[in-house]
Design a protein around this motif. Structure first.
Motif, PDB file in Angstrom:
ATOM      1  N   GLU A  55       0.833  -1.218   0.000  1.00  0.00           N
ATOM      2  CA  GLU A  55       0.000   0.000   0.000  1.00  0.00           C
ATOM      3  C   GLU A  55       0.861   1.258   0.000  1.00  0.00           C
ATOM      4  OE1 GLU A  55      -3.047   0.010   2.993  1.00  0.00           O
ATOM      5  OE2 GLU A  55      -4.143  -1.635   2.031  1.00  0.00           O
ATOM      6  N   ARG A  56       2.079   1.173   0.544  1.00  0.00           N
ATOM      7  CA  ARG A  56       2.981   2.339   0.555  1.00  0.00           C
ATOM      8  C   ARG A  56       3.873   2.358  -0.675  1.00  0.00           C
ATOM      9  NH1 ARG A  56       6.252   2.021   5.573  1.00  0.00           N
ATOM     10  NH2 ARG A  56       5.656  -0.170   5.681  1.00  0.00           N
ATOM     11  N   GLY A  57       3.663   1.405  -1.606  1.00  0.00           N
ATOM     12  CA  GLY A  57       4.444   1.408  -2.838  1.00  0.00           C
ATOM     13  C   GLY A  57       5.860   0.908  -2.668  1.00  0.00           C
ATOM     14  N   LEU A  58       6.132   0.263  -1.560  1.00  0.00           N
ATOM     15  CA  LEU A  58       7.494  -0.211  -1.275  1.00  0.00           C
ATOM     16  C   LEU A  58       7.717  -1.636  -1.772  1.00  0.00           C
ATOM     17  CD1 LEU A  58       7.790   1.108   2.418  1.00  0.00           C
ATOM     18  CD2 LEU A  58       8.581   2.206   0.287  1.00  0.00           C
ATOM     19  N   ARG A  59       6.651  -2.403  -1.909  1.00  0.00           N
ATOM     20  CA  ARG A  59       6.724  -3.773  -2.412  1.00  0.00           C
ATOM     21  C   ARG A  59       5.653  -3.942  -3.486  1.00  0.00           C
ATOM     22  NH1 ARG A  59       8.395  -8.062   0.759  1.00  0.00           N
ATOM     23  NH2 ARG A  59       7.909  -9.316  -1.120  1.00  0.00           N
ATOM     24  N   GLN A  60       5.847  -4.938  -4.338  1.00  0.00           N
ATOM     25  CA  GLN A  60       4.828  -5.235  -5.332  1.00  0.00           C
ATOM     26  C   GLN A  60       4.454  -6.712  -5.252  1.00  0.00           C
ATOM     27  OE1 GLN A  60       5.196  -3.484  -9.317  1.00  0.00           O
ATOM     28  NE2 GLN A  60       7.172  -2.671  -8.663  1.00  0.00           N
ATOM     29  N   PRO A  61       3.178  -7.038  -5.515  1.00  0.00           N
ATOM     30  CA  PRO A  61       2.770  -8.442  -5.479  1.00  0.00           C
ATOM     31  C   PRO A  61       3.199  -9.164  -6.747  1.00  0.00           C
ATOM     32  CG  PRO A  61       0.912  -7.080  -6.113  1.00  0.00           C
ATOM     33  CD  PRO A  61       2.052  -6.141  -5.830  1.00  0.00           C
ATOM     34  N   THR A  62       3.358 -10.471  -6.653  1.00  0.00           N
ATOM     35  CA  THR A  62       3.510 -11.294  -7.840  1.00  0.00           C
ATOM     36  C   THR A  62       2.102 -11.551  -8.389  1.00  0.00           C
ATOM     37  OG1 THR A  62       3.218 -13.260  -6.495  1.00  0.00           O
ATOM     38  CG2 THR A  62       5.505 -12.497  -6.827  1.00  0.00           C
ATOM     39  N   ILE A  63       2.019 -12.285  -9.493  1.00  0.00           N
ATOM     40  CA  ILE A  63       0.696 -12.628 -10.051  1.00  0.00           C
ATOM     41  C   ILE A  63      -0.082 -13.457  -9.015  1.00  0.00           C
ATOM     42  CG2 ILE A  63      -0.544 -13.780 -11.926  1.00  0.00           C
ATOM     43  CD1 ILE A  63       1.109 -11.363 -12.867  1.00  0.00           C
ATOM     44  N   THR A  64       0.603 -14.388  -8.367  1.00  0.00           N
ATOM     45  CA  THR A  64      -0.045 -15.260  -7.373  1.00  0.00           C
ATOM     46  C   THR A  64      -0.603 -14.438  -6.212  1.00  0.00           C
ATOM     47  OG1 THR A  64       1.456 -17.059  -7.962  1.00  0.00           O
ATOM     48  CG2 THR A  64       0.329 -17.235  -5.844  1.00  0.00           C
ATOM     49  N   SER A  65       0.209 -13.509  -5.668  1.00  0.00           N
ATOM     50  CA  SER A  65      -0.295 -12.727  -4.525  1.00  0.00           C
ATOM     51  C   SER A  65      -1.307 -11.677  -4.982  1.00  0.00           C
ATOM     52  CB  SER A  65       0.847 -12.088  -3.733  1.00  0.00           C
ATOM     53  OG  SER A  65       1.787 -11.447  -4.552  1.00  0.00           O
ATOM     54  N   LEU A  66      -1.184 -11.221  -6.242  1.00  0.00           N
ATOM     55  CA  LEU A  66      -2.193 -10.312  -6.801  1.00  0.00           C
ATOM     56  C   LEU A  66      -3.559 -11.000  -6.810  1.00  0.00           C
ATOM     57  CD1 LEU A  66      -3.066  -7.767  -8.506  1.00  0.00           C
ATOM     58  CD2 LEU A  66      -2.403  -9.111 -10.527  1.00  0.00           C
ATOM     59  N   ILE A  67      -3.570 -12.259  -7.249  1.00  0.00           N
ATOM     60  CA  ILE A  67      -4.830 -13.018  -7.329  1.00  0.00           C
ATOM     61  C   ILE A  67      -5.345 -13.317  -5.919  1.00  0.00           C
ATOM     62  CG2 ILE A  67      -5.748 -15.296  -7.969  1.00  0.00           C
ATOM     63  CD1 ILE A  67      -4.208 -14.976 -10.638  1.00  0.00           C
ATOM     64  N   ALA A  68      -4.442 -13.629  -4.987  1.00  0.00           N
ATOM     65  CA  ALA A  68      -4.870 -13.900  -3.610  1.00  0.00           C
ATOM     66  C   ALA A  68      -5.457 -12.638  -2.968  1.00  0.00           C
ATOM     67  CB  ALA A  68      -3.692 -14.402  -2.790  1.00  0.00           C
ATOM     68  N   LEU A  69      -4.817 -11.486  -3.181  1.00  0.00           N
ATOM     69  CA  LEU A  69      -5.300 -10.223  -2.599  1.00  0.00           C
ATOM     70  C   LEU A  69      -6.653  -9.836  -3.204  1.00  0.00           C
ATOM     71  CD1 LEU A  69      -1.938  -8.261  -2.515  1.00  0.00           C
ATOM     72  CD2 LEU A  69      -3.323  -8.825  -0.500  1.00  0.00           C
ATOM     73  N   SER A  70      -6.786  -9.954  -4.521  1.00  0.00           N
ATOM     74  CA  SER A  70      -8.059  -9.561  -5.149  1.00  0.00           C
ATOM     75  C   SER A  70      -9.176 -10.513  -4.719  1.00  0.00           C
ATOM     76  CB  SER A  70      -7.935  -9.529  -6.668  1.00  0.00           C
ATOM     77  OG  SER A  70      -7.402 -10.732  -7.160  1.00  0.00           O
ATOM     78  N   SER A  71      -8.836 -11.785  -4.618  1.00  0.00           N
ATOM     79  CA  SER A  71      -9.835 -12.759  -4.156  1.00  0.00           C
ATOM     80  C   SER A  71     -10.272 -12.410  -2.730  1.00  0.00           C
ATOM     81  CB  SER A  71      -9.223 -14.165  -4.209  1.00  0.00           C
ATOM     82  OG  SER A  71     -10.126 -15.115  -3.709  1.00  0.00           O
ATOM     83  N   ALA A  72      -9.313 -11.997  -1.906  1.00  0.00           N
ATOM     84  CA  ALA A  72      -9.615 -11.614  -0.514  1.00  0.00           C
ATOM     85  C   ALA A  72     -10.497 -10.365  -0.465  1.00  0.00           C
ATOM     86  CB  ALA A  72      -8.319 -11.362   0.242  1.00  0.00           C
ATOM     87  N   LEU A  73     -10.386  -9.530  -1.504  1.00  0.00           N
ATOM     88  CA  LEU A  73     -11.212  -8.324  -1.581  1.00  0.00           C
ATOM     89  C   LEU A  73     -12.563  -8.608  -2.253  1.00  0.00           C
ATOM     90  CD1 LEU A  73      -8.447  -5.793  -2.706  1.00  0.00           C
ATOM     91  CD2 LEU A  73      -9.699  -5.703  -0.525  1.00  0.00           C
ATOM     92  N   GLY A  74     -12.703  -9.839  -2.744  1.00  0.00           N
ATOM     93  CA  GLY A  74     -13.956 -10.213  -3.394  1.00  0.00           C
ATOM     94  C   GLY A  74     -14.109  -9.638  -4.791  1.00  0.00           C
ATOM     95  N   ILE A  75     -12.967  -9.307  -5.398  1.00  0.00           N
ATOM     96  CA  ILE A  75     -13.003  -8.814  -6.777  1.00  0.00           C
ATOM     97  C   ILE A  75     -12.004  -9.614  -7.599  1.00  0.00           C
ATOM     98  CG2 ILE A  75     -13.725  -6.460  -6.166  1.00  0.00           C
ATOM     99  CD1 ILE A  75     -10.811  -5.559  -6.380  1.00  0.00           C
ATOM    100  N   SER A  76     -12.014  -9.420  -8.912  1.00  0.00           N
ATOM    101  CA  SER A  76     -11.067 -10.149  -9.756  1.00  0.00           C
ATOM    102  C   SER A  76      -9.761  -9.373  -9.825  1.00  0.00           C
ATOM    103  CB  SER A  76     -11.646 -10.287 -11.171  1.00  0.00           C
ATOM    104  OG  SER A  76     -11.721  -8.992 -11.778  1.00  0.00           O
TER     105      SER A  76
END
Lengths: 81, 81
Positions: free
Chosen positions: B46-67
């Motif tokens: 959220e502070r722009g210091l790290r970026q997700p991989t595709i796997t963590s991007l999908i896990a985070l969006s799934s956790a938010l209930g969006i694609s």
């Protein structure tokens, strides 16, 4: 199936990237050059051994002439299929 | 403007993630728990210091209930705005 339980997201993304690249009939070297990344990075991503960050995802999709949204959408559809 | 020249893609993605999380009124801790990642990882993204991989991007969006497609689409639109 919960999307996060997908067998191997990196491999699926790698396949999608490879398909999009081959659809343009360009080499890994050409894609890497256009995206400003190392060729071995493209090779490892396509083999599911490495994953792009958001920044490199956008650079790779831009180099393919498509949006990162399209690249991720194709990946999500393939994960669910 | 070429999308890859965007000022700071990690920060923009971090803002989008934060906005989507706050729209659900959940804490970083809760989002991290749902996504199966460490709270500090969510904080750094959220502070722009790290970026997700595709796997963590999908896990985070799934956790938010969006694609992940929606998360990336919102990010690309904000980059171009």
């Amino acid at each position: 199936m919960d999307i996060t339980d997908a067998p191997n997201i990196p491999s699926i993304f790698g396949e999608v990237l490879r398909d999009k690249r081959l659809a343009l009939n360009i080499s890994q070297e050409e894609l890497a050059f256009r995206a400003g990344v190392d060729r071995t990075f493209v090779s490892r991503i396509e083999r599911g051994l490495r994953q792009p960050t958001i920044t490199s995802l956008i650079a790779l999709s831009s180099a393919l002439g498509i949006s990162a949204t399209e690249l991720i959408k194709t990946t999500e559809l393939r994960i669910k299929s």
